[in-house]
Design an enzyme around this catalytic site. Sequence first.
Site, PDB file in Angstrom:
ATOM      1  N   CYS A   1       0.946  -1.121  -0.022  1.00 30.23           N
ATOM      2  CA  CYS A   1       0.028  -0.050  -0.086  1.00 30.23           C
ATOM      3  C   CYS A   1       1.037   1.405   0.003  1.00 30.23           C
ATOM      4  O   CYS A   1       0.361   2.357  -0.330  1.00 30.23           O
ATOM      5  CB  CYS A   1      -0.863   0.196   1.141  1.00 30.23           C
ATOM      6  SG  CYS A   1      -0.151  -0.004   2.836  1.00 30.23           S
TER       7      CYS A   1
ATOM      8  N   GLU B   1       7.808  -1.453  11.207  1.00 31.32           N
ATOM      9  CA  GLU B   1       6.604  -2.448  11.101  1.00 31.32           C
ATOM     10  C   GLU B   1       6.821  -3.815  10.608  1.00 31.32           C
ATOM     11  O   GLU B   1       7.828  -3.849   9.753  1.00 31.32           O
ATOM     12  CB  GLU B   1       5.354  -1.766  10.382  1.00 31.32           C
ATOM     13  CG  GLU B   1       5.902  -1.334   9.044  1.00 31.32           C
ATOM     14  CD  GLU B   1       5.167  -2.368   7.829  1.00 31.32           C
ATOM     15  OE1 GLU B   1       4.711  -3.398   8.326  1.00 31.32           O
ATOM     16  OE2 GLU B   1       5.432  -2.071   6.719  1.00 31.32           O
ATOM     17  N   GLY B   2       6.220  -4.758  11.107  1.00 37.05           N
ATOM     18  CA  GLY B   2       6.743  -6.194  10.734  1.00 37.05           C
ATOM     19  C   GLY B   2       6.205  -6.626   9.661  1.00 37.05           C
ATOM     20  O   GLY B   2       6.752  -7.789   9.127  1.00 37.05           O
TER      21      GLY B   2
ATOM     22  N   GLY C   1     -14.011  -4.881   5.014  1.00 38.92           N
ATOM     23  CA  GLY C   1     -12.833  -5.889   4.960  1.00 38.92           C
ATOM     24  C   GLY C   1     -12.711  -6.623   5.979  1.00 38.92           C
ATOM     25  O   GLY C   1     -12.688  -6.361   7.289  1.00 38.92           O
TER      26      GLY C   1
ATOM     27  N   GLY D   1      -9.348  -8.683   6.021  1.00 33.85           N
ATOM     28  CA  GLY D   1      -8.073  -9.289   5.838  1.00 33.85           C
ATOM     29  C   GLY D   1      -7.247  -9.056   7.060  1.00 33.85           C
ATOM     30  O   GLY D   1      -7.593  -8.838   8.252  1.00 33.85           O
TER      31      GLY D   1
ATOM     32  N   MET E   1      -5.202  -6.768   7.724  1.00 31.54           N
ATOM     33  CA  MET E   1      -5.132  -5.335   8.068  1.00 31.54           C
ATOM     34  C   MET E   1      -6.350  -5.041   8.947  1.00 31.54           C
ATOM     35  O   MET E   1      -6.469  -4.423  10.117  1.00 31.54           O
ATOM     36  CB  MET E   1      -4.957  -4.204   6.918  1.00 31.54           C
ATOM     37  CG  MET E   1      -4.019  -4.354   6.148  1.00 31.54           C
ATOM     38  SD  MET E   1      -2.409  -3.448   6.429  1.00 31.54           S
ATOM     39  CE  MET E   1      -2.913  -1.935   5.918  1.00 31.54           C
TER      40      MET E   1
END
Length: 431
Positions: free
Chosen positions: A50, A114-115, A189, A191, A193
């Site tokens: 993204c 961030e992972g 959504g 998913g 995220m």
Amino acid sequence: MNIAVIGLSHKTAPVEVREKLSLPETEIQNAISELCSGTYTQEVGILSTCNRLEIYVVTNEMQPGIREVTQFLSESSKIPLNQLRPHLFMLLHEDSIMHLMRVASGLDSLVLGEGQILAQVKQTHKLGQKYKGIGRILNRLFKQAVTAGKRVRTETSIGTGAVSVSSAAVELAQMKLEDLSNYQVAIVGAGKMSKLLVQHLLAKGANKISIINRSVGRAQDLANSFKDANIKVYSMLEMVQVIGESDLVFTSTAATELILDKAKLETILDPLKPLMLVDISVPRNIGNDVSELPNVRCFNVDDLKAVVAQNRESRRQMAMEAEVLLEEEVEAFDVWWKSLETVPTINSLRQKIETIREQELEKALSRLGSEFAEKHQEVIEALTRGIVNKILHDPMVQLRAQQDIEARRHAMETLQLLFNLESEMSSGKVI
């Protein structure tokens, strides 16, 4: 051969540009095929998230190779090259290698440390191999980058309490609304995220959460993973109605077209009731025109920078620890890269020795007689092959490991002279 990366990210391009260059996984195969069909591009790996689209290439001629990639980006996005170029970055060899290491480690992310990016780099490697874009050089580079990412997360404190785009989005909502327990929250959504959104919303005290998704079953699975939260589930057919009843809405879908705009919302929203929309999708799920509606505020991923800035300074010192490890991984790749110069000489020597072994073995077996040869050929074959491998092992290892360029080239020239390899290599017998 040269390595380069050409692309754009949250650092170089706004979301309006990034969304036009977002490549869903279903389009990666065609993109790799098109790029590999170019005259100058030997290998391709495409990292699309993204916040970035980066194309890693191995090219035999740098400038024409880069031109092929930039032309592809322009045609894919339908943005004229003169308008796209200011948003692109290009890094060559050592810089491109270090860049991928930093990306895999989360040091180049919007949310420092961030992972999720490490998994995305792994997926880039996997798809690149699957679709025949990644060859020997990028295969080694991506493996080294994944190793670097793992080391940074396990050997430094950068991964401790690391935030994500989802957590930053929830943080933004809390900054604007304060007590989230008072608000009806909807997530479009289901998913990864969205799962993180639920996790962080619950941690911030939100207790009235709904999940809207095209697949109700998938939304229910997500809700079931938070059994004590009493999360409600809806289909996309109910989306507009649920949003109309909500105070805070997050969108996080893989849709390539807008799913919300002014026209869809204006008939169902109460103009006196405030609504906050947070779109963390790229391409965006929500049109700009929703901000024209009374009492509606809309934010996207680029608006998270203010939230991230608060966290970034405290993590900058941690990132310095990671840079030391990355230098080690870059050096390891560089040693391997330089050792490729020795491959033709090593292959030529192995081929010559193997030819001699086969000839002498054939002579010996013919002298021993057919009965003995048939009975013991496998043993003798293994014996001679083992002797050859043992003799060649140390010289080959030392030649590959020689980091001084002049010393390595001198050693290769000596081998070529002593074993008369020049004629072998020029006659095309090298394997």
